[in-house]
Write an enzyme that holds these catalytic residues in place. Structure first.
Site, PDB file in Angstrom:
ATOM      1  N   HIS A 165      -1.327   2.758  -5.115  1.00  0.00           N
ATOM      2  CA  HIS A 165      -0.945   4.140  -5.407  1.00  0.00           C
ATOM      3  C   HIS A 165       0.375   4.400  -4.698  1.00  0.00           C
ATOM      4  O   HIS A 165       0.876   3.543  -3.958  1.00  0.00           O
ATOM      5  CB  HIS A 165      -2.003   5.127  -4.888  1.00  0.00           C
ATOM      6  CG  HIS A 165      -2.322   4.945  -3.432  1.00  0.00           C
ATOM      7  ND1 HIS A 165      -1.460   5.348  -2.416  1.00  0.00           N
ATOM      8  CD2 HIS A 165      -3.373   4.354  -2.799  1.00  0.00           C
ATOM      9  CE1 HIS A 165      -1.976   5.034  -1.244  1.00  0.00           C
ATOM     10  NE2 HIS A 165      -3.140   4.416  -1.446  1.00  0.00           N
TER      11      HIS A 165
ATOM     12  N   THR B 130      -7.941  -1.807   1.741  1.00  0.00           N
ATOM     13  CA  THR B 130      -7.470  -2.807   0.772  1.00  0.00           C
ATOM     14  C   THR B 130      -8.029  -4.198   1.037  1.00  0.00           C
ATOM     15  O   THR B 130      -8.654  -4.791   0.151  1.00  0.00           O
ATOM     16  CB  THR B 130      -5.931  -2.829   0.721  1.00  0.00           C
ATOM     17  OG1 THR B 130      -5.469  -1.530   0.358  1.00  0.00           O
ATOM     18  CG2 THR B 130      -5.428  -3.845  -0.280  1.00  0.00           C
TER      19      THR B 130
ATOM     20  N   ASP C 169       0.846  -1.194   0.000  1.00  0.00           N
ATOM     21  CA  ASP C 169       0.000   0.000   0.000  1.00  0.00           C
ATOM     22  C   ASP C 169       0.883   1.247   0.000  1.00  0.00           C
ATOM     23  O   ASP C 169       1.760   1.402   0.846  1.00  0.00           O
ATOM     24  CB  ASP C 169      -0.911  -0.003   1.223  1.00  0.00           C
ATOM     25  CG  ASP C 169      -2.098   0.937   1.074  1.00  0.00           C
ATOM     26  OD1 ASP C 169      -1.877   2.126   0.756  1.00  0.00           O
ATOM     27  OD2 ASP C 169      -3.232   0.492   1.273  1.00  0.00           O
TER      28      ASP C 169
ATOM     29  N   HIS D 247      -9.832  -2.754   6.845  1.00  0.00           N
ATOM     30  CA  HIS D 247      -9.256  -1.572   6.226  1.00  0.00           C
ATOM     31  C   HIS D 247      -9.460  -1.640   4.712  1.00  0.00           C
ATOM     32  O   HIS D 247      -9.811  -2.691   4.167  1.00  0.00           O
ATOM     33  CB  HIS D 247      -7.769  -1.462   6.579  1.00  0.00           C
ATOM     34  CG  HIS D 247      -7.289  -0.059   6.687  1.00  0.00           C
ATOM     35  ND1 HIS D 247      -6.540   0.537   5.693  1.00  0.00           N
ATOM     36  CD2 HIS D 247      -7.457   0.887   7.656  1.00  0.00           C
ATOM     37  CE1 HIS D 247      -6.251   1.776   6.057  1.00  0.00           C
ATOM     38  NE2 HIS D 247      -6.796   2.022   7.239  1.00  0.00           N
TER      39      HIS D 247
ATOM     40  N   SER E 160      -7.019   4.315  -1.295  1.00  0.00           N
ATOM     41  CA  SER E 160      -6.789   2.869  -1.213  1.00  0.00           C
ATOM     42  C   SER E 160      -8.037   2.052  -1.491  1.00  0.00           C
ATOM     43  O   SER E 160      -7.938   0.910  -1.938  1.00  0.00           O
ATOM     44  CB  SER E 160      -6.231   2.507   0.176  1.00  0.00           C
ATOM     45  OG  SER E 160      -4.942   3.028   0.340  1.00  0.00           O
TER      46      SER E 160
ATOM     47  N   GLU F 238      -1.228  -7.877   2.018  1.00  0.00           N
ATOM     48  CA  GLU F 238      -0.969  -6.437   1.970  1.00  0.00           C
ATOM     49  C   GLU F 238       0.064  -6.010   3.000  1.00  0.00           C
ATOM     50  O   GLU F 238      -0.081  -6.291   4.197  1.00  0.00           O
ATOM     51  CB  GLU F 238      -2.248  -5.631   2.202  1.00  0.00           C
ATOM     52  CG  GLU F 238      -1.999  -4.134   2.016  1.00  0.00           C
ATOM     53  CD  GLU F 238      -3.094  -3.236   2.557  1.00  0.00           C
ATOM     54  OE1 GLU F 238      -3.251  -2.135   2.016  1.00  0.00           O
ATOM     55  OE2 GLU F 238      -3.775  -3.619   3.534  1.00  0.00           O
TER      56      GLU F 238
END
Length: 375
Positions: free
Chosen positions: A308, A146, A52, A144, A93, A260
């Site tokens: 990103h 993602t 992330d 969260h 995200s 992640e």
């Protein structure tokens, strides 16, 4: 922190440019290149690792600050992803993960829904419905942005309790991360841990086990996000990934695993270079776990990318000293820069080039032999 001479960044940049020109030998659909031979027909398994907030400068930091060769350098295929969402030039995200999970460009804040807030089927739901095993591992809470985008459908990322309600019927076989309070300390007073147990999950909240337990697993080791590496998280991410692979690879049909490195992003938002780099190196170690599994297994596609870039992070010279690196930031938010996509294993060649971020979903589905028209 230790660093290496600045010419290494030039070598790394050149490796990105020339990666698609590596000479390979092809015999009976087997491609021999990089460090292991793969069957280039199609993978049985996919491991998607998302750093992330991880742009190219974050990846480059592994060259300077890791003791030894970064696992990023083990990939023979590298592409670039354009990350804008449907609502903004700079994605968040939630929209940035929904492109991977469902193949749609959507608005910032969206979790598993399109720009009209209509739920779209995720790769986890589609593959688990076809008999694949699936897993989600994160250093954030599993609610969260993602991880949530792979199993939930809500109109805004901050709806953590609503996101949690999707977990019992998600079809996910292995969860590991934080987020306990959204199961058992809820405004509606419900205890969704009971719902998870009723759906066949073993719930583990004390420590990461060393062996899998029978059936599905829900491992929640913090009330919200996991601790930072500097706060003693240790090898949670690589060890949880090993545990997930041991569980999911028991399925002869195949599996999909999303991992992640959540807090690379948080270090970027804080403009804290030490925090960012520690999390980046932990993620690189986890990449090594995935690549080692794939090398031994021979039927697994490993993809590493980012939703990103965060922080406008760069590796500047320290004053006029070109042999000294000074990590710097240009923003507390995200940036619109393209992010790298690394791939290794059967189907990796699909990920060459420059493309929109939602194409990663379609490339994964194509690799698995499930042709779906781009939206």
């Amino acid at each position: 922190m230790n660093f290496k001479f600045s010419f290494l960044i030039v070598a790394f940049s050149l490796s990105l440019i020339t990666s698609s020109c590596v000479t390979v030998q092809v015999t009976d659909n087997t491609v021999i290149g990089s460090e292991f031979a793969i069957n280039e027909t199609k993978p049985k398994n996919i491991i998607l690792l998302i750093g992330d907030g991880m742009g190219l400068s974050q990846v480059s930091a592994a060259i300077y600050y890791k003791d030894g060769k970064p696992n990023f350098e083990r990939f023979s295929t590298v592409g670039l992803s354009k990350t804008s969402s449907s609502s903004d030039l700079v994605t968040d995200s939630a929209a940035g993960a929904t492109v991977f999970s469902a193949g749609v460009k959507t608005y910032n804040g969206a979790i598993g829904v399109d720009r009209d807030t209509i739920a779209v089927p995720t790769i986890v739901e589609q593959l688990s419905g076809d008999g694949y095993s699936t897993g989600i591992v994160a250093t954030s809470s599993i609610q969260h942005a993602t991880p949530a985008s792979f199993f939930a459908h809500v109109k805004h990322r901050r709806m953590y309790e609503e996101i949690t309600e999707f977990a019992p019927n998600s079809g996910v076989d292995f969860f590991a991360g934080g987020g306990l309070k959204f199961f058992n300390d809820r405004k509606d007073k419900r205890n969704l841990l009971d719902s998870m147990k009723a759906r066949g999950y073993t719930v583990i909240t004390d420590k990461l086990p060393t062996k899998n337990v029978p059936g599905k697993e829900l491992i929640l080791l913090d009330q919200d996000g996991m601790p930072k590496m500097s706060e003693g998280r240790g090898d949670f991410l690589p060890k949880a990934t090993e545990l997930a692979l041991a569980k999911l690879s028991q399925n002869e049909k195949g599996f999909f695993l999303m991992v992640e490195g959540s807090q690379i992003d948080w270090g970027g938002h804080s403009n804290d270079a030490d925090y960012l780099i520690e999390e980046l190196l932990d993620f690189d170690k986890t990449i090594g776990v995935a690549l080692d599994f794939a090398k031994k297994n021979g039927e697994t596609l490993v993809i590493v990318t980012a939703d990103h870039e965060t922080g406008g992070f760069t590796l500047s010279t320290d004053g006029g000293n070109y042999n000294k690196i000074k990590p710097t930031f240009s923003t507390k938010g995200h940036s619109g820069t393209m992010v790298p996509v690394f791939a290794e294993g059967p189907g990796a060649s699909l990920f060459n080039g420059i493309y929109e971020s939602n194409e990663i979903y379609f490339k994964m589905m194509e690799a698995l032999g499930r042709q779906i028209d781009s939206l």
